[in-house]
Design an enzyme around this catalytic site. Structure first.
Site, mmCIF file in Angstrom:
data_model
loop_
_atom_site.group_PDB
_atom_site.id
_atom_site.type_symbol
_atom_site.label_atom_id
_atom_site.label_comp_id
_atom_site.label_asym_id
_atom_site.label_seq_id
_atom_site.Cartn_x
_atom_site.Cartn_y
_atom_site.Cartn_z
ATOM 1 N N HIS A 23 0.843 -1.199 0.000
ATOM 2 C CA HIS A 23 0.000 0.000 0.000
ATOM 3 C C HIS A 23 0.879 1.249 0.000
ATOM 4 O O HIS A 23 0.781 2.105 0.874
ATOM 5 C CB HIS A 23 -0.954 0.022 1.200
ATOM 6 C CG HIS A 23 -2.077 -0.952 1.078
ATOM 7 N ND1 HIS A 23 -2.821 -1.367 2.156
ATOM 8 C CD2 HIS A 23 -2.609 -1.594 0.006
ATOM 9 C CE1 HIS A 23 -3.748 -2.228 1.764
ATOM 10 N NE2 HIS A 23 -3.635 -2.369 0.452
ATOM 11 N N HIS A 79 -11.560 -8.887 -6.650
ATOM 12 C CA HIS A 79 -11.270 -7.540 -6.135
ATOM 13 C C HIS A 79 -10.332 -6.877 -7.125
ATOM 14 O O HIS A 79 -9.363 -7.492 -7.589
ATOM 15 C CB HIS A 79 -10.645 -7.688 -4.750
ATOM 16 C CG HIS A 79 -10.060 -6.464 -4.144
ATOM 17 N ND1 HIS A 79 -10.532 -5.189 -4.379
ATOM 18 C CD2 HIS A 79 -9.015 -6.302 -3.278
ATOM 19 C CE1 HIS A 79 -9.814 -4.316 -3.690
ATOM 20 N NE2 HIS A 79 -8.884 -4.965 -3.022
ATOM 21 N N GLU A 81 -8.167 -4.359 -6.913
ATOM 22 C CA GLU A 81 -6.900 -3.742 -6.516
ATOM 23 C C GLU A 81 -5.740 -4.384 -7.277
ATOM 24 O O GLU A 81 -5.766 -5.579 -7.593
ATOM 25 C CB GLU A 81 -6.706 -3.885 -5.006
ATOM 26 C CG GLU A 81 -5.713 -2.923 -4.411
ATOM 27 C CD GLU A 81 -5.724 -2.949 -2.881
ATOM 28 O OE1 GLU A 81 -4.993 -2.134 -2.289
ATOM 29 O OE2 GLU A 81 -6.449 -3.762 -2.285
ATOM 30 N N ASP A 83 -2.781 -5.498 -6.816
ATOM 31 C CA ASP A 83 -2.027 -6.686 -6.419
ATOM 32 C C ASP A 83 -2.756 -7.967 -6.808
ATOM 33 O O ASP A 83 -2.152 -9.043 -6.807
ATOM 34 C CB ASP A 83 -1.725 -6.675 -4.918
ATOM 35 C CG ASP A 83 -2.941 -6.444 -4.054
ATOM 36 O OD1 ASP A 83 -3.771 -5.586 -4.414
ATOM 37 O OD2 ASP A 83 -3.072 -7.088 -2.996
ATOM 38 N N HIS A 147 -11.679 -5.361 1.691
ATOM 39 C CA HIS A 147 -11.667 -4.038 2.295
ATOM 40 C C HIS A 147 -11.944 -2.917 1.282
ATOM 41 O O HIS A 147 -11.667 -1.735 1.562
ATOM 42 C CB HIS A 147 -10.321 -3.777 2.998
ATOM 43 C CG HIS A 147 -9.141 -3.717 2.056
ATOM 44 N ND1 HIS A 147 -8.358 -2.578 1.925
ATOM 45 C CD2 HIS A 147 -8.626 -4.618 1.198
ATOM 46 C CE1 HIS A 147 -7.400 -2.793 1.052
ATOM 47 N NE2 HIS A 147 -7.551 -4.032 0.591
ATOM 48 N N ASP A 166 -9.038 -10.788 -0.014
ATOM 49 C CA ASP A 166 -8.285 -10.129 1.058
ATOM 50 C C ASP A 166 -8.734 -10.542 2.452
ATOM 51 O O ASP A 166 -8.007 -10.321 3.424
ATOM 52 C CB ASP A 166 -8.378 -8.605 0.915
ATOM 53 C CG ASP A 166 -7.335 -8.059 -0.047
ATOM 54 O OD1 ASP A 166 -6.285 -8.701 -0.206
ATOM 55 O OD2 ASP A 166 -7.567 -7.002 -0.637
ATOM 56 N N TYR A 194 -2.438 -8.030 9.991
ATOM 57 C CA TYR A 194 -3.183 -7.747 8.760
ATOM 58 C C TYR A 194 -4.573 -7.210 9.102
ATOM 59 O O TYR A 194 -5.010 -6.183 8.564
ATOM 60 C CB TYR A 194 -3.294 -9.029 7.938
ATOM 61 C CG TYR A 194 -3.889 -8.874 6.575
ATOM 62 C CD1 TYR A 194 -3.073 -8.667 5.461
ATOM 63 C CD2 TYR A 194 -5.257 -8.945 6.378
ATOM 64 C CE1 TYR A 194 -3.624 -8.529 4.196
ATOM 65 C CE2 TYR A 194 -5.810 -8.810 5.114
ATOM 66 C CZ TYR A 194 -4.985 -8.607 4.029
ATOM 67 O OH TYR A 194 -5.538 -8.469 2.776
ATOM 68 N N HIS A 227 -3.483 -13.559 -0.020
ATOM 69 C CA HIS A 227 -2.144 -13.315 0.531
ATOM 70 C C HIS A 227 -1.883 -14.326 1.634
ATOM 71 O O HIS A 227 -2.762 -14.600 2.468
ATOM 72 C CB HIS A 227 -2.025 -11.909 1.126
ATOM 73 C CG HIS A 227 -2.238 -10.796 0.143
ATOM 74 N ND1 HIS A 227 -1.403 -10.562 -0.918
ATOM 75 C CD2 HIS A 227 -3.203 -9.846 0.085
ATOM 76 C CE1 HIS A 227 -1.842 -9.522 -1.593
ATOM 77 N NE2 HIS A 227 -2.927 -9.070 -1.016
#
Length: 396
Positions: A23, A79, A81, A83, A147, A166, A194, A227
């Site tokens: 991030h 998701h 994002e 990554d 998130h 996530d 996390y 992750h």
């Protein structure tokens, strides 16, 4: 390259031992991490997520060794994002028109990041399903604000695997993939870190979503996050932890956090910690200098604490910039049902404690009336204030 998760489900992600920040520089990585992507080869062949853009070529080269990319029937993007979706543009250059299953919000995020509104989006919502053959199907569950607004999880029937994205993950590298192969203490610490640093602001959403997942009465043989370790040994243990963590979590711990100019505030911090230990021997007491410790690790300790004490000398009618910066991060967490105390040294006007009190109150803490305020270097005369603050924090 691919590693079997269960039956026809394979891990095709990236173990990233070199990763040190996430991030931007907002999240520290101590033990590597992973971007977990999954290949499923039933009657339908499909991917669940991809990897971060810097690893896109490695990802595609490895994937081509396992399958002809043109054999892919679709991809699930849980998701948007980067990554998780970073290799998607390169994949779609190889397989134009490949159907993408995602939430409506993910269409917005993917289009915003990659500027391809023409991609073959297929919007799904909670309860929608896809038949993948061999008597199995995918069931989608929206995970809004866990998130991001676009987040979802995908459940594969038959094998009872939840691709949770996530949720339920850790930034933790495990070459052997599975939780029973990981160092249990390190994995648990990373899972807590996390949640504390990424998901705490969304705990109210998490509570509702965890109840919704429970009401579905699904059986989980494996929980496969995006992750860290894949949960195959007692996989619901991480769900049980999330249920506890989402409910204004705290332990019998008080954490003292400070920075100092000429060691006066440092002396107050350690005097306060000593007094708390003497008044409540069973309470865990920890002391952190903001300039010397990782900010995410300190936030994790705040997450565990029933109360904190924050100290700064007064500098220019305000606080040390290190303390102000850390408090801005603390404010993002939206902690609930925790108490706080303030302390610090001053030489001229002494507004530091007032600033600390204002910021902590606005960050959701109940700030106790007692405080420690020392003109210049503290003497033994300040001990009465320290005793009063310690007593008030212990009663939390």
């Amino acid at each position: 390259m691919k590693k079997q998760v269960k039956n026809n489900i394979y891990w095709v992600g990236k173990i990233d031992w070199e990763l040190r920040e996430f991030h931007g520089a907002d999240y520290s990585i101590h033990n590597g991490s992973s971007q977990n992507a999954y290949l499923v080869q039933e009657e339908k062949t499909f991917l669940v997520d991809t990897v971060w853009e810097p690893h896109k070529n490695e990802f595609l080269d490895n994937l081509k060794k396992e399958i002809d990319l043109k054999d892919l029937d679709f991809i699930v993007i849980n998701h948007g994002e980067v990554d998780h979706s970073g290799a998607l543009p390169a994949l779609l250059e190889e397989v134009p028109g490949l159907p993408i299953y995602c939430t409506q919000a993910a269409v917005k995020s993917l289009t915003g990041m990659y500027h391809h509104p023409e991609w073959n989006y297929n919007v799904v919502k909670t309860g929608d399903s896809i038949d993948i053959g061999n008597g199995k199907s995918l069931v989608f569950v929206e995970m809004k604000m866990l998130h991001w607004p676009d987040s979802m999880a995908t459940f594969m029937t038959g094998d009872n695997v939840l691709f949770s994205n996530d949720a339920f993950g850790q930034h933790y590298a495990v070459e052997e993939l599975f939780n029973d192969k990981a160092d249990q203490c390190s994995m648990d610490e990373e899972a807590l870190k996390y949640y504390a640093n990424i998901l705490t602001p969304y705990s109210s959403f998490a509570k509702r979503k965890l109840k919704e997942i429970g009401d579905l009465n699904l059986t989980f043989d494996i929980i496969a996050p995006s992750h860290g370790a894949i949960w195959r040994d007692n996989p619901t243990q991480i769900i049980e932890k999330y249920i506890a963590w989402a409910d204004a979590y705290k332990e019998d711990q008080i954490t003292v956090i400070y920075d100092t100019m000429w060691d006066g505030t440092k002396k107050l911090a350690h005097k306060l910690a000593k007094e708390i230990r003497e008044k409540s021997p069973d309470t865990v007491v920890k002391v952190y200098n903001i300039s010397l410790y990782d900010k995410n690790d300190i936030i994790t300790e705040v997450f565990k604490s029933k109360a904190i004490a924050v100290g700064s000398p007064t500098v220019g009618n305000a606080l040390l910039s290190s303390v102000s910066g850390w408090l801005a991060f603390l404010h993002e967490m939206k902690f609930k049902d925790k108490k706080a105390g303030v302390f610090g040294c001053y030489g001229w006007s002494g507004e530091g404690n007032k600033k600390l009190r204002e910021i902590l109150t606005n960050s959701g803490f109940e700030v106790v009336d007692e405080e420690v305020k020392s003109l210049y270097n503290p003497t033994d005369e300040i001990d009465v204030q320290i005793e009063a603050l310690a007593e008030s924090l212990v009663k939390a």
